[in-house]
Design a protein around this motif. Structure first.
Motif, short mmCIF file in Angstrom:
data_model
loop_
_atom_site.label_atom_id
_atom_site.label_comp_id
_atom_site.label_asym_id
_atom_site.label_seq_id
_atom_site.Cartn_x
_atom_site.Cartn_y
_atom_site.Cartn_z
N ALA A 50 27.07 50.33 54.66
CA ALA A 50 28.14 51.10 55.30
C ALA A 50 29.04 51.77 54.28
O ALA A 50 29.35 52.95 54.39
CB ALA A 50 28.96 50.18 56.22
N VAL A 51 29.45 51.01 53.26
CA VAL A 51 30.40 51.61 52.31
C VAL A 51 29.70 52.60 51.37
O VAL A 51 30.30 53.60 50.96
CB VAL A 51 31.19 50.55 51.51
CG1 VAL A 51 32.04 49.71 52.46
CG2 VAL A 51 30.32 49.68 50.63
N LEU A 52 28.42 52.36 51.06
CA LEU A 52 27.69 53.34 50.24
C LEU A 52 27.49 54.64 51.03
O LEU A 52 27.65 55.73 50.49
CB LEU A 52 26.35 52.77 49.79
CG LEU A 52 26.42 51.59 48.82
CD1 LEU A 52 25.01 51.06 48.53
CD2 LEU A 52 27.12 51.97 47.51
N ALA A 53 27.16 54.49 52.31
CA ALA A 53 26.99 55.69 53.14
C ALA A 53 28.28 56.48 53.23
O ALA A 53 28.27 57.71 53.28
CB ALA A 53 26.51 55.29 54.54
N ALA A 54 29.41 55.77 53.23
CA ALA A 54 30.71 56.45 53.32
C ALA A 54 31.07 57.17 52.02
O ALA A 54 31.92 58.05 52.02
CB ALA A 54 31.80 55.44 53.67
N GLY A 55 30.42 56.79 50.92
CA GLY A 55 30.69 57.47 49.65
C GLY A 55 31.21 56.60 48.53
O GLY A 55 31.55 57.10 47.45
N ALA A 56 31.30 55.29 48.77
CA ALA A 56 31.73 54.39 47.69
C ALA A 56 30.69 54.41 46.57
O ALA A 56 29.49 54.53 46.82
CB ALA A 56 31.88 52.97 48.22
N SER A 57 31.16 54.29 45.32
CA SER A 57 30.24 54.25 44.19
C SER A 57 29.56 52.88 44.07
O SER A 57 28.49 52.77 43.50
CB SER A 57 30.98 54.54 42.88
OG SER A 57 31.50 55.85 42.93
N ALA A 58 30.22 51.87 44.59
CA ALA A 58 29.67 50.51 44.54
C ALA A 58 30.55 49.64 45.43
O ALA A 58 31.62 50.08 45.88
CB ALA A 58 29.67 49.95 43.11
N ALA A 59 30.08 48.43 45.69
CA ALA A 59 30.90 47.46 46.43
C ALA A 59 31.45 46.43 45.46
O ALA A 59 30.80 46.09 44.46
CB ALA A 59 30.08 46.80 47.52
N TRP A 60 32.62 45.90 45.79
CA TRP A 60 33.36 44.92 44.98
C TRP A 60 33.41 43.65 45.83
O TRP A 60 34.13 43.59 46.81
CB TRP A 60 34.74 45.51 44.74
CG TRP A 60 35.85 44.75 44.12
CD1 TRP A 60 36.73 43.92 44.74
CD2 TRP A 60 36.29 44.84 42.75
NE1 TRP A 60 37.69 43.49 43.85
CE2 TRP A 60 37.44 44.04 42.62
CE3 TRP A 60 35.82 45.54 41.63
CZ2 TRP A 60 38.13 43.92 41.42
CZ3 TRP A 60 36.51 45.41 40.44
CH2 TRP A 60 37.65 44.61 40.33
N LEU A 61 32.56 42.70 45.48
CA LEU A 61 32.33 41.56 46.37
C LEU A 61 32.87 40.27 45.79
O LEU A 61 32.54 39.91 44.66
CB LEU A 61 30.82 41.37 46.60
CG LEU A 61 30.03 42.59 47.09
CD1 LEU A 61 28.56 42.25 47.18
CD2 LEU A 61 30.55 43.01 48.44
N GLY A 62 33.65 39.57 46.59
CA GLY A 62 34.19 38.30 46.14
C GLY A 62 33.55 37.13 46.86
O GLY A 62 32.68 36.44 46.34
N THR A 63 33.98 36.92 48.12
CA THR A 63 33.59 35.74 48.89
C THR A 63 32.10 35.44 48.85
O THR A 63 31.68 34.29 48.71
CB THR A 63 34.06 35.93 50.36
OG1 THR A 63 35.47 36.15 50.35
CG2 THR A 63 33.74 34.71 51.20
N VAL A 64 31.26 36.47 48.96
CA VAL A 64 29.82 36.25 49.03
C VAL A 64 29.26 35.58 47.76
O VAL A 64 28.24 34.90 47.81
CB VAL A 64 29.07 37.58 49.34
CG1 VAL A 64 29.04 38.50 48.14
CG2 VAL A 64 27.66 37.32 49.85
N PHE A 65 29.98 35.73 46.65
CA PHE A 65 29.50 35.11 45.40
C PHE A 65 30.11 33.72 45.16
O PHE A 65 29.71 33.04 44.22
CB PHE A 65 29.83 36.01 44.20
CG PHE A 65 28.98 37.25 44.11
CD1 PHE A 65 27.59 37.16 44.01
CD2 PHE A 65 29.55 38.51 44.09
CE1 PHE A 65 26.80 38.28 43.91
CE2 PHE A 65 28.77 39.66 44.00
CZ PHE A 65 27.39 39.54 43.92
N THR A 66 31.07 33.31 46.00
CA THR A 66 31.78 32.06 45.69
C THR A 66 30.91 30.82 45.87
O THR A 66 31.24 29.76 45.33
CB THR A 66 33.06 31.88 46.56
OG1 THR A 66 32.68 31.89 47.94
CG2 THR A 66 34.08 32.95 46.29
N THR A 67 29.83 30.94 46.65
CA THR A 67 28.96 29.76 46.83
C THR A 67 27.69 29.86 45.99
O THR A 67 26.79 29.03 46.14
CB THR A 67 28.58 29.58 48.32
OG1 THR A 67 27.87 30.74 48.75
CG2 THR A 67 29.80 29.36 49.18
#
Ligand SMILES: Cc1cc2nc3c(=O)[nH]c(=O)nc-3n(C[C@H](O)[C@H](O)[C@H](O)COP(=O)(O)O)c2cc1C
Length: 280
Positions: free
Chosen positions: A173-190
Motif C-alpha cells: 500500500a505505501v509503495l503504491a502510494a509513492g513511499a521510497s521504503a517502509a520504516w518498520l518497528g513492531t514487526v521486527f520486535t519478535t
C-alpha cells in the motif's frame, strides 16, 4: 542508499541492536541501530561492533532530547559513518549541518505536513511520515496513509512510511502510494535477532491490533524528558491499563518468532505479488 529491498527497520531502543540491524542490512534492507531514552555512548559502541565488518550500508537512530543530554552519542554515531543517521522528536536542527559536514545523510520522523516542511527547510535529506498507528514514541496526530499522501505531495525529498505496517499488504500500500521504503518497528520486535526480552515478545505475539494505547505514564515515572506531545504507543492489559511493552497497531499481524531474513523475504515477495496484481 544501495539497498535491495525497500525496508528499513525503525531504530528501536531495547529491540533494534546491532544484531538486528546487521541482519536487516544483510537481507537487503537498511538496518538501523536504535538508541532510546536510556541510551549511552558505550552501549552504542558495543552495538556498533555487530556492523563493523558488514560491508553493507547501515544506519543509527537517536532521540533528540537524549542526544542533547548526552552529546557523546552524536559524536560516536558520526564517527561510525552510517549511511543514514536518524534523529527524531526535536525541533532544533543544528545537528543537521554537523552531520552533513561529516558526509552523513540524515532522516527524521514527522507527524504532520507542517513538520515535514520544517524538516526539509532545515536540510533533512529523507523523511519518515510516521502515522499515529506506530509503536513506541511518536506524536499521534494523523494516520499513516493520509499523512504519507499529504507529505509526498508537499516535499521533494524521499519519503518513507512508518506506523502500523506489519504485512506485505501494508508494504504494498505505501509503495503504491509513492513511499521510497517502509520504516518498520513492531514487526521486527519478535525476530530472533531482536533484543526484546522474553516477556515482551510473548505479549506482542499474543496481542491483537485493538490492544494498544498511548501513554506518558512511564516516561513521567522514570523522569525521562520526552516532550508532552510525544507519548508512547504500548500494549494495554485486560483492565485497559498501559503495559510497558511498546507496539503499534500492526501488532495483530506479528504471530511468530523468525529470523529477520525470513520476515523480509515474506514482506518483499508478498508486496511484489500484490503490486503486480494491481498493475494488470
Ligand atoms: C519497541 C519499540 C521501540 C522504539 N524505540 C524507538 C527509539 O528508540 N527511537 C525512535 O526514534 N523510535 C522508536 N520507536 C518508534 C519507531 O521509530 C517507529 O516510529 C515505529 O516503530 C513505527 O511503527 P510500527 O511499530 O507500527 O512499525 C520504537 C518503536 C517500538 C515498537
Amino acid at each position: 542508499m544501495g539497498i535491495d529491498v525497500p525496508l528499513v527497520n525503525a531504530p528501536m531502543g531495547g529491540a533494534a541492536g546491532g544484531a538486528l540491524a546487521a541482519a536487516v542490512s544483510r537481507a537487503g534492507g537498511l538496518g538501523m541501530i536504535g538508541m532510546g531514552s536510556s541510551a549511552t555512548a558505550s552501549q552504542l559502541t558495543a552495538e556498533l561492533a555487530h556492523v563493523a565488518d558488514l560491508g553493507r550500508p547501515f544506519g543509527i537512530g537517536l532521540v533528540h532530547w537524549v542526544m542533547s543530554e548526552r552529546p557523546e552519542l552524536f559524536e560516536v554515531a558520526l564517527d561510525a559513518r552510517p549511511a543514514l543517521l536518524s534523529v527524531s522528536f526535536g525541533d532544533d536542527w543544528a545537528w543537521v549541518s554537523r552531520a552533513h559536514d561529516a558526509r552523513v545523510r540524515v532522516v527524521t520522523q514527522v507527524a504532520t505536513v507542517d513538520a515535514a516542511r520544517r524538516a526539509v527547510d532545515a536540510g533533512v535529506d529523507v523523511l519518515v511520515a510516521r502515522g499515529l498507528e506506530g509503536g513506541g514514541h511518536g506524536e499521534p496526530r494523523v494516520g499513516t496513509l493520509p499523512l504519507l499522501c499529504e507529505v509526498l505531495d508537499a516535499v521533494d525529498v524521499p519519503v518513507l512510511a512508518g506506523g502500523g505496517i506489519a504485512s506485505a499488504r501494508g508494504l504494498a500500500a505505501v509503495l503504491a502510494a509513492g513511499a521510497s521504503a517502509a520504516w518498520l518497528g513492531t514487526v521486527f520486535t519478535t525476530c530472533t535477532e531482536a533484543l526484546t526480552p522474553p516477556e515482551a515478545r510473548s505479549a506482542v505475539l499474543a496481542a491483537d491490533g485493538d490492544s494498544t494505547m498511548t501513554t506518558r505514564a512511564f516516561d513521567i515515572e522514570q523522569g525521562y524528558h520526552w516532550p508532552p506531545t510525544i507519548p508512547e504507543r504500548v500494549l494495554r492489559d485486560s483492565s485497559r491499563e498501559p503495559t510497558r511493552v511498546n507496539a503499534g497497531q500492526g501488532v495483530g499481524m506479528v504471530v511468530d518468532t523468525r529470523p529477520v531474513a525470513e520476515v523480509i523475504a515474506q514482506l518483499n515477495d508478498g508486496a511484489g505479488e500484490l503490486l503486480r496484481r494491481w498493475n494488470h
